[in-house]
Motif scaffolding. Structure first.
Motif, mmCIF file in Angstrom:
data_model
loop_
_atom_site.group_PDB
_atom_site.id
_atom_site.type_symbol
_atom_site.label_atom_id
_atom_site.label_comp_id
_atom_site.label_asym_id
_atom_site.label_seq_id
_atom_site.Cartn_x
_atom_site.Cartn_y
_atom_site.Cartn_z
ATOM 1 N N CYS A 130 37.822 9.469 47.574
ATOM 2 C CA CYS A 130 38.484 8.200 47.282
ATOM 3 C C CYS A 130 39.399 7.819 48.439
ATOM 4 C CB CYS A 130 39.293 8.314 45.996
ATOM 5 S SG CYS A 130 40.272 6.843 45.610
ATOM 6 N N VAL A 149 34.673 7.395 44.393
ATOM 7 C CA VAL A 149 35.235 6.579 43.311
ATOM 8 C C VAL A 149 36.101 5.495 43.927
ATOM 9 C CG1 VAL A 149 35.138 8.426 41.618
ATOM 10 C CG2 VAL A 149 37.196 8.144 42.986
ATOM 11 N N ALA A 154 40.857 6.502 39.003
ATOM 12 C CA ALA A 154 39.609 7.202 38.669
ATOM 13 C C ALA A 154 39.606 8.603 39.271
ATOM 14 C CB ALA A 154 38.410 6.398 39.180
#
Length: 253
Positions: A130, A149, A154
């Motif tokens: 991420c 993500v 998340a």
């Protein structure tokens, strides 16, 4: 790709092993002297791995820098490092947001969070990242796959899931202990439980069946598996697990 790793503990070791044991060419890897014994061992084992004089030397030599120190040690290890904006920084510290790390490093370099797990050494562990970044995703893809993500909210959900790993091992240890308490030899109980759940692990590779479906396929109505599932892992047990995960997620935000 020249890869630097600051903090050579269990995860750092697993990353190096996964990178260097593959069929494709091993990249150049530069290790911090932190975790000196592990770093020295890895540099002796792999020709492409070198131990640097200090953390700044790791930064200078690498294109991608992986930060793998313990979260509580990050200020001591990272404060004062000069990280140019053309570097790519991978943050694998649990519970440390990218903005927190950016303040410590005072850099405009791209920062990507990742959750590499120990099985990455065998190239069998999906790594959550991420945000998605082409260089970082390409680094982890050969090590078991990558799951980008969209945001840190998340990402924190997956971090909370990761925290259940040792509970699984403790569950297996409890099964072994129960068997020895009923007169089984410890070695025999350990061997059987390992074999039992290695089989479960192999069944997880069948992604054509959902986890609910796999569970159903492993039990018969009113059978032994169903009895343990419904009497031990009942609704109260399930709710307690969800509550523990919710509390952990709240702390990660």
């Amino acid at each position: 790709m020249r890869i630097g790793i600051v903090g050579v503990g269990e995860i750092g070791r697993a990353i190096v092993t996964g990178l260097c044991e593959g069929d494709d060419g091993a990249p150049e890897v530069f290790l911090s002297p932190r975790g000196a014994r592990t770093a020295a061992e890895l540099s002796e084992r792999y020709e492409s791995v070198q131990v640097c004089a200090d953390n700044q030397d790791v930064v200078a030599r690498s294109e991608v820098m992986i930060i793998a120190v313990r979260p509580q040690d990050r200020h001591e290890a990272l404060t004062g490092l000069r990280v140019d904006d053309d570097k790519t920084v991978v943050n694998v510290m649990g519970g440390v947001a990218n903005e927190d790390l950016r303040r410590t490093l005072a850099t405009g370099a791209p920062l990507v969070r990742a959750i590499p797990l120990p099985a990455i050494r065998e190239r069998r562990s999906v790594t959550v990242t991420c945000p998605s970044h082409p260089v970082v995703d390409a680094l982890f893809e050969p090590l078991g796959g990558v799951l980008p993500v969209a945001d840190e909210a998340a990402f924190n959900v997956f971090s909370a899931l990761t925290a259940t790993l040792t509970s699984h091992y403790w569950y297996l240890a409890t099964l072994t202990s129960w068997a020895t308490g009923h007169g089984m030899a410890a070695e025999a109980a350990d061997r059987y439980v390992r074999g039992l759940f290695q089989g479960v692990g192999r069944s997880l590779s069948d992604e054509s069946r959902s986890l609910d479906r796999l569970a159903a396929d492993h039990e018969t109505p009113n059978g032994l598996n169903q009895r343990i599932r419904t009497t031990w892992f009942d609704q109260a047990n399930s709710d307690a697990l969800r509550a523990a995960l919710d509390a952990l997620l709240a702390d990660l935000r």
